[in-house]
Design a protein around this motif. Structure first.
Motif, mmCIF file in Angstrom:
data_model
loop_
_atom_site.group_PDB
_atom_site.id
_atom_site.type_symbol
_atom_site.label_atom_id
_atom_site.label_comp_id
_atom_site.label_asym_id
_atom_site.label_seq_id
_atom_site.Cartn_x
_atom_site.Cartn_y
_atom_site.Cartn_z
ATOM 1 N N TYR A 117 0.838 -1.190 0.000
ATOM 2 C CA TYR A 117 0.000 0.000 0.000
ATOM 3 C C TYR A 117 0.876 1.245 0.000
ATOM 4 O O TYR A 117 1.812 1.354 0.781
ATOM 5 N N ASP A 118 0.610 2.146 -0.901
ATOM 6 C CA ASP A 118 1.348 3.411 -0.943
ATOM 7 C C ASP A 118 0.571 4.445 -0.146
ATOM 8 O O ASP A 118 -0.517 4.855 -0.539
ATOM 9 N N ASN A 119 1.165 4.852 0.984
ATOM 10 C CA ASN A 119 0.446 5.751 1.889
ATOM 11 C C ASN A 119 0.288 7.142 1.292
ATOM 12 O O ASN A 119 -0.682 7.841 1.536
ATOM 13 N N ARG A 120 1.271 7.568 0.490
ATOM 14 C CA ARG A 120 1.203 8.924 -0.052
ATOM 15 C C ARG A 120 0.095 9.035 -1.093
ATOM 16 O O ARG A 120 -0.663 9.986 -1.122
ATOM 17 N N GLU A 121 0.016 8.030 -1.955
ATOM 18 C CA GLU A 121 -1.038 8.074 -2.975
ATOM 19 C C GLU A 121 -2.317 7.434 -2.480
ATOM 20 O O GLU A 121 -3.327 7.415 -3.177
ATOM 21 N N ALA A 122 -2.257 6.882 -1.271
ATOM 22 C CA ALA A 122 -3.427 6.261 -0.646
ATOM 23 C C ALA A 122 -4.082 5.224 -1.539
ATOM 24 O O ALA A 122 -5.286 5.239 -1.773
ATOM 25 N N LYS A 123 -3.248 4.355 -2.123
ATOM 26 C CA LYS A 123 -3.849 3.265 -2.891
ATOM 27 C C LYS A 123 -2.929 2.045 -2.894
ATOM 28 O O LYS A 123 -1.715 2.183 -2.797
ATOM 29 N N PRO A 124 -3.523 0.872 -2.989
ATOM 30 C CA PRO A 124 -2.699 -0.333 -3.056
ATOM 31 C C PRO A 124 -1.968 -0.387 -4.386
ATOM 32 O O PRO A 124 -2.500 0.062 -5.406
ATOM 33 N N ILE A 125 -0.740 -0.924 -4.380
ATOM 34 C CA ILE A 125 -0.002 -1.020 -5.644
ATOM 35 C C ILE A 125 0.218 -2.470 -6.042
ATOM 36 O O ILE A 125 0.908 -2.740 -7.013
ATOM 37 N N SER A 126 -0.318 -3.414 -5.269
ATOM 38 C CA SER A 126 -0.103 -4.810 -5.642
ATOM 39 C C SER A 126 -1.436 -5.532 -5.652
ATOM 40 O O SER A 126 -2.459 -4.983 -5.261
ATOM 41 N N GLU A 127 -1.395 -6.760 -6.106
ATOM 42 C CA GLU A 127 -2.564 -7.610 -5.951
ATOM 43 C C GLU A 127 -2.676 -8.013 -4.481
ATOM 44 O O GLU A 127 -1.744 -7.850 -3.713
ATOM 45 N N ARG A 185 -0.970 -26.242 6.008
ATOM 46 C CA ARG A 185 -0.589 -25.692 4.699
ATOM 47 C C ARG A 185 0.230 -24.425 4.892
ATOM 48 O O ARG A 185 -0.248 -23.308 4.694
ATOM 49 N N VAL A 186 1.492 -24.590 5.289
ATOM 50 C CA VAL A 186 2.334 -23.423 5.589
ATOM 51 C C VAL A 186 2.530 -22.554 4.346
ATOM 52 O O VAL A 186 2.598 -21.334 4.425
ATOM 53 N N ASP A 187 2.548 -23.208 3.161
ATOM 54 C CA ASP A 187 2.795 -22.441 1.933
ATOM 55 C C ASP A 187 1.682 -21.426 1.656
ATOM 56 O O ASP A 187 1.891 -20.420 0.989
ATOM 57 N N ARG A 188 0.501 -21.674 2.225
ATOM 58 C CA ARG A 188 -0.599 -20.725 2.021
ATOM 59 C C ARG A 188 -0.368 -19.404 2.768
ATOM 60 O O ARG A 188 -1.084 -18.448 2.585
ATOM 61 N N LEU A 189 0.613 -19.405 3.665
ATOM 62 C CA LEU A 189 0.840 -18.219 4.500
ATOM 63 C C LEU A 189 1.966 -17.345 3.972
ATOM 64 O O LEU A 189 2.420 -16.436 4.650
ATOM 65 N N CYS A 190 2.434 -17.668 2.793
ATOM 66 C CA CYS A 190 3.545 -16.903 2.230
ATOM 67 C C CYS A 190 3.107 -16.251 0.916
ATOM 68 O O CYS A 190 2.268 -16.799 0.200
ATOM 69 N N ALA A 191 3.708 -15.093 0.615
ATOM 70 C CA ALA A 191 3.442 -14.474 -0.676
ATOM 71 C C ALA A 191 4.708 -13.785 -1.150
ATOM 72 O O ALA A 191 5.502 -13.308 -0.345
ATOM 73 N N LEU A 192 4.878 -13.770 -2.452
ATOM 74 C CA LEU A 192 6.038 -13.109 -3.036
ATOM 75 C C LEU A 192 5.535 -11.963 -3.913
ATOM 76 O O LEU A 192 4.799 -12.186 -4.874
ATOM 77 N N PHE A 193 5.881 -10.754 -3.534
ATOM 78 C CA PHE A 193 5.553 -9.596 -4.376
ATOM 79 C C PHE A 193 6.736 -9.390 -5.316
ATOM 80 O O PHE A 193 7.824 -9.036 -4.873
ATOM 81 N N THR A 194 6.538 -9.638 -6.617
ATOM 82 C CA THR A 194 7.682 -9.604 -7.539
ATOM 83 C C THR A 194 7.741 -8.295 -8.321
ATOM 84 O O THR A 194 6.772 -7.525 -8.365
ATOM 85 N N ASP A 195 8.897 -8.084 -8.930
ATOM 86 C CA ASP A 195 9.106 -6.991 -9.880
ATOM 87 C C ASP A 195 8.751 -5.618 -9.325
ATOM 88 O O ASP A 195 8.005 -4.852 -9.941
ATOM 89 N N LEU A 196 9.244 -5.313 -8.157
ATOM 90 C CA LEU A 196 9.101 -3.949 -7.636
ATOM 91 C C LEU A 196 10.262 -3.126 -8.183
ATOM 92 O O LEU A 196 11.406 -3.562 -8.117
ATOM 93 N N SER A 197 9.959 -1.975 -8.722
ATOM 94 C CA SER A 197 11.032 -1.158 -9.283
ATOM 95 C C SER A 197 11.643 -0.287 -8.200
ATOM 96 O O SER A 197 11.131 -0.196 -7.090
ATOM 97 N N ASN A 198 12.757 0.358 -8.558
ATOM 98 C CA ASN A 198 13.366 1.313 -7.622
ATOM 99 C C ASN A 198 12.369 2.387 -7.236
ATOM 100 O O ASN A 198 12.332 2.855 -6.115
#
Lengths: 288, 205
Positions: free
Chosen positions: A230-240, A257-270
């Protein structure tokens, strides 16, 4: 395979063609060819053989559905198709009154047409040819970047088939293309532009999130928690969003099901990393 | 393909055929510009501070919205600040230069040739005019073209001519890319006799 005059298709089964169109010939008879324009492969018809300038081509998939690829340096083919792709966007820039990019792109397109002509006509030495190719690819990459098109992975200036290389190889090729674009830009342009480029760096980052436990004062029943960046400055989520199911004690509903508790947010730019970034946990029923 | 080949008949024919598409692009661009709107200066004979007014075309191209502004706007002008409106259908004519009422009335302005070249008026009702003075020659051309396009007339400005040339010459170069180094005939070659049969032969060579 190139059309040297316009033909209005005045005979039965005649194919209407404009000068400059490329045709693929399928069959021939008494001074006529039967074939189609590469722009509209579905429409077939006949046209006078005298109107056609023949070029050498490589035929694959011989027979009814064969395709012909002109026998020329792949860079020439790439310049031709890229210029045609850009032309559509270039006209949109005009209509939308994006004056600056409109004129810059026009300049680069004109340069590309000239470089392409040099490659086709002059007897270039090996060294000169390399230099011309370098100039061409820098311009192709520049245009694709500014028009928001995909960067083409290339090796020795030639476009490669992404299916034949590993992800990390492709990544290295992208990186070197970017370097050459940036170098050529920083030679001519001001420092400001260079700064702008680094802001839009392509280097991706990944964020791995693993949920261990979750507490909140009103948890007393089964809850669905949605987690996102979530981007606080723009007040909107930026990911799924990703979903975790919790029981009334705040523990995972399916602890096995431990794998259900993990998530990978990919391809975040600088640029993304420079945002005012939060991990937001959101109750499925209401905002908290 | 050489520079002089651009004069050959088949090439000129293609140029003529493409031209209407390009004119359509220019028309769209002008109408877009009118929808963005322009800030116009008001001139007064008394040497008061310049006042501004703003005019823009509605997105559906049916109404001109306009209204006074305190200063030259830096950001987009909010919709409710433009209270007045003039339906495009009510526009009877566009007059320019010395035919504009605001150029006739104020005797002192007649001397100012620069202003004359920037002035235009829209006649609506029987004798009501909306009077404009464009900020510069470029903006004047944009508005004249846009208004002509709105009223179904030809766009005649020098700006249109130069835009047409820019767009058309690029389009032609791209259409003829595959004719690089190929001689284009002066006139179309003769068309052979119609084939006696349509038994065409597949030829692998």
């Amino acid at each position: 395979m190139s059309f040297i005059s316009s033909f209005r298709g005045t005979v039965s089964q005649g194919l209407v063609l404009e000068i400059g169109e490329t045709v693929q010939i399928l069959e021939k008879s008494e001074g006529w060819y039967r074939g189609f324009s590469t722009k509209r492969p579905a429409i077939k018809g006949i046209f006078p053989a005298s109107y056609v300038y023949l070029k050498k081509a490589v035929i694959t998939n011989r027979g009814q559905y064969e395709t012909a690829v002109p026998l020329e340096d792949p860079i020439i083919t790439e310049v031709t198709s890229t210029l045609q792709e850009w032309a559509v966007l270039w006209k949109q820039l005009y209509v939308k009154h994006k004056v600056d990019l409109f004129y810059k792109l026009r300049h680069v397109m004109t340069e590309l047409i000239d470089l392409r002509r040099q490659m086709l006509s002059a007897q270039l030495m090996q060294e000169q040819l390399r230099e011309v190719k370098r100039h061409i690819t820098v311009r192709l990459d520049w245009g694709n970047e500014h028009l928001g098109l995909d960067l083409v992975p290339r090796k020795e200036y030639v476009m490669v088939d992404p299916d034949q290389f590993s992800i990390s190889d492709l990544y290295r090729m992208h990186l070197s293309s970017r370097h050459s674009v940036q170098q050529s830009m920083s030679q001519g342009d001001s420092g400001k532009q260079r700064h702008g480029d680094t802001c839009r760096g392509l280097v991706p980052h990944h964020l791995f999130v693993s949920l261990k436990s979750f507490t909140y004062n009103t948890i007393g029943e089964d809850t669905d928690i949605l987690i996102c960046l979530y981007d606080n400055r723009e007040a909107k989520p930026i990911s799924e969003k990703f979903l975790v199911r919790l029981n009334k004690n705040g523990a995972p509903k399916n602890p096995e099901r431990v794998d259900r508790l993990c998530a990978l947010f990919t391809d975040l730019s600088n640029k993304d990393l420079r945002r005012d970034l939060y991990i937001l946990a959101h109750d499925g029923a209401q905002d908290r | 393909m050489n520079q002089e080949d651009f004069q050959s008949r088949p090439v000129l024919e293609l140029r003529e055929k493409i031209q209407p598409e390009i004119v359509e692009l220019i028309k769209q661009q002008r109408l877009n510009r009118l929808c963005e709107g322009t800030c116009f200066r008001k001139i007064s004979t008394r040497r008061r501070q310049d006042k501004f007014w703003y005019c823009r075309l509605s997105p559906n191209h049916k109404v001109l919205h306009y209204g006074d502004l305190e200063e030259n706007p830096q950001a987009e002008v909010p919709h409710d600040s433009l209270q007045e409106k003039l339906p495009v259908a009510d526009i009877k004519a566009v007059v320019t230069g010395k035919d504009c009422p605001h150029m006739k009335e104020k005797g002192a302005l007649k001397q100012n040739k620069e202003l004359l070249e920037l002035a235009f008026s829209l006649l609506y009702e029987s004798d009501e005019y909306l009077n404009f003075i464009a900020p510069d020659k470029h903006e004047y051309s944009v508005w004249m073209d846009g208004l002509n396009a709105l009223l179904g007339k030809e766009m005649t400005s020098d700006l249109t001519k130069s835009d047409l040339d820019t767009l058309l010459s690029m389009e032609m170069k791209l259409r003829l890319l595959d004719l690089e180094n190929i001689q284009i005939p002066e006139a179309p070659p003769p068309i052979p006799k119609e084939p006696s049969s349509y038994d065409f032969v597949y030829d692998c060579n």
